[in-house]
Design a protein around this motif. Sequence first.
Motif, PDB file in Angstrom:
ATOM      1  N   VAL A 287      38.477  38.383  41.973  1.00 43.34           N
ATOM      2  CA  VAL A 287      39.456  37.501  41.342  1.00 43.34           C
ATOM      3  C   VAL A 287      39.834  38.133  40.014  1.00 43.34           C
ATOM      4  O   VAL A 287      38.949  38.543  39.252  1.00 43.34           O
ATOM      5  N   ALA A 288      41.133  38.233  39.740  1.00 39.85           N
ATOM      6  CA  ALA A 288      41.602  38.825  38.480  1.00 39.85           C
ATOM      7  C   ALA A 288      42.347  37.779  37.668  1.00 39.85           C
ATOM      8  O   ALA A 288      43.055  36.932  38.224  1.00 39.85           O
ATOM      9  N   GLY A 289      42.150  37.834  36.378  1.00 39.34           N
ATOM     10  CA  GLY A 289      42.843  36.936  35.465  1.00 39.34           C
ATOM     11  C   GLY A 289      43.089  37.648  34.154  1.00 39.34           C
ATOM     12  O   GLY A 289      42.761  38.836  34.018  1.00 39.34           O
TER      13      GLY A 289
ATOM     14  N   GLN B  93      34.061  42.281  34.900  1.00 36.18           N
ATOM     15  CA  GLN B  93      34.548  43.421  34.121  1.00 36.18           C
ATOM     16  C   GLN B  93      35.660  42.902  33.220  1.00 36.18           C
ATOM     17  O   GLN B  93      36.707  42.463  33.711  1.00 36.18           O
ATOM     18  N   PRO B  94      35.448  42.940  31.896  1.00 36.65           N
ATOM     19  CA  PRO B  94      36.481  42.443  30.990  1.00 36.65           C
ATOM     20  C   PRO B  94      37.760  43.280  31.100  1.00 36.65           C
ATOM     21  O   PRO B  94      37.710  44.476  31.411  1.00 36.65           O
ATOM     22  N   ALA B  95      38.872  42.643  30.829  1.00 34.93           N
ATOM     23  CA  ALA B  95      40.147  43.361  30.800  1.00 34.93           C
ATOM     24  C   ALA B  95      40.108  44.362  29.656  1.00 34.93           C
ATOM     25  O   ALA B  95      39.487  44.118  28.616  1.00 34.93           O
ATOM     26  N   SER B  96      40.745  45.482  29.864  1.00 34.33           N
ATOM     27  CA  SER B  96      40.828  46.476  28.792  1.00 34.33           C
ATOM     28  C   SER B  96      41.707  45.923  27.685  1.00 34.33           C
ATOM     29  O   SER B  96      42.768  45.354  27.957  1.00 34.33           O
ATOM     30  N   PRO B  97      41.273  46.106  26.448  1.00 33.96           N
ATOM     31  CA  PRO B  97      42.124  45.629  25.357  1.00 33.96           C
ATOM     32  C   PRO B  97      43.403  46.465  25.318  1.00 33.96           C
ATOM     33  O   PRO B  97      43.390  47.650  25.685  1.00 33.96           O
TER      34      PRO B  97
ATOM     35  N   ILE C 154      33.662  39.025  40.661  1.00 31.15           N
ATOM     36  CA  ILE C 154      33.295  38.792  42.044  1.00 31.15           C
ATOM     37  C   ILE C 154      31.963  38.062  42.035  1.00 31.15           C
ATOM     38  O   ILE C 154      31.165  38.215  41.096  1.00 31.15           O
ATOM     39  N   LEU C 155      31.728  37.253  43.068  1.00 25.19           N
ATOM     40  CA  LEU C 155      30.483  36.501  43.153  1.00 25.19           C
ATOM     41  C   LEU C 155      29.555  37.107  44.197  1.00 25.19           C
ATOM     42  O   LEU C 155      29.984  37.472  45.290  1.00 25.19           O
ATOM     43  N   LEU C 156      28.286  37.170  43.845  1.00 24.65           N
ATOM     44  CA  LEU C 156      27.212  37.686  44.677  1.00 24.65           C
ATOM     45  C   LEU C 156      26.193  36.560  44.809  1.00 24.65           C
ATOM     46  O   LEU C 156      26.041  35.752  43.892  1.00 24.65           O
TER      47      LEU C 156
END
Length: 135
Positions: free
Chosen positions: A100-102, A122-126, A108-110
């Motif tokens: 899922v991207a926002g 994974q945080p979005a790149s600034p 993702i869920l495990l």
Amino acid sequence: MTTPDQLASVRYLVDDVQEAIDFYTTHLGFTLRASAVPAFADVVRGPLRLLLSGPASSGARATPEPAVPGRNRIHLTVDDLDTEIDRLRTTGLTFHSDIVAGPGGRQILLLDPAGNLIELFQPASPPPATAPARS
């Protein structure tokens, strides 16, 4: 109350403490701090202390209603989500969701062996810094 320099602790109820220890230490980089298998284990990753409580532990006593299972989860930040997904899939693990991207990043869920959720994030790149305009 904990102080800022103490570990943040989360309790997960698990069906098999040894299986949970193996899962978290082998696949997700946790370190075993203490255990009293089959009742309990204490694993850590950075400032997160995960208390793994088996059926024989006092922590596994019934949770009062209206508990909603499956909505809470631990959140682990990763540098490269795609690489982590590939690494975990090669060990035979499967995921509980698609990516899922926002605006804040991708996740993702495990599921652990007892069905507890783990969010890999994974945080979005600034955005790149812009140079100040010259006059």
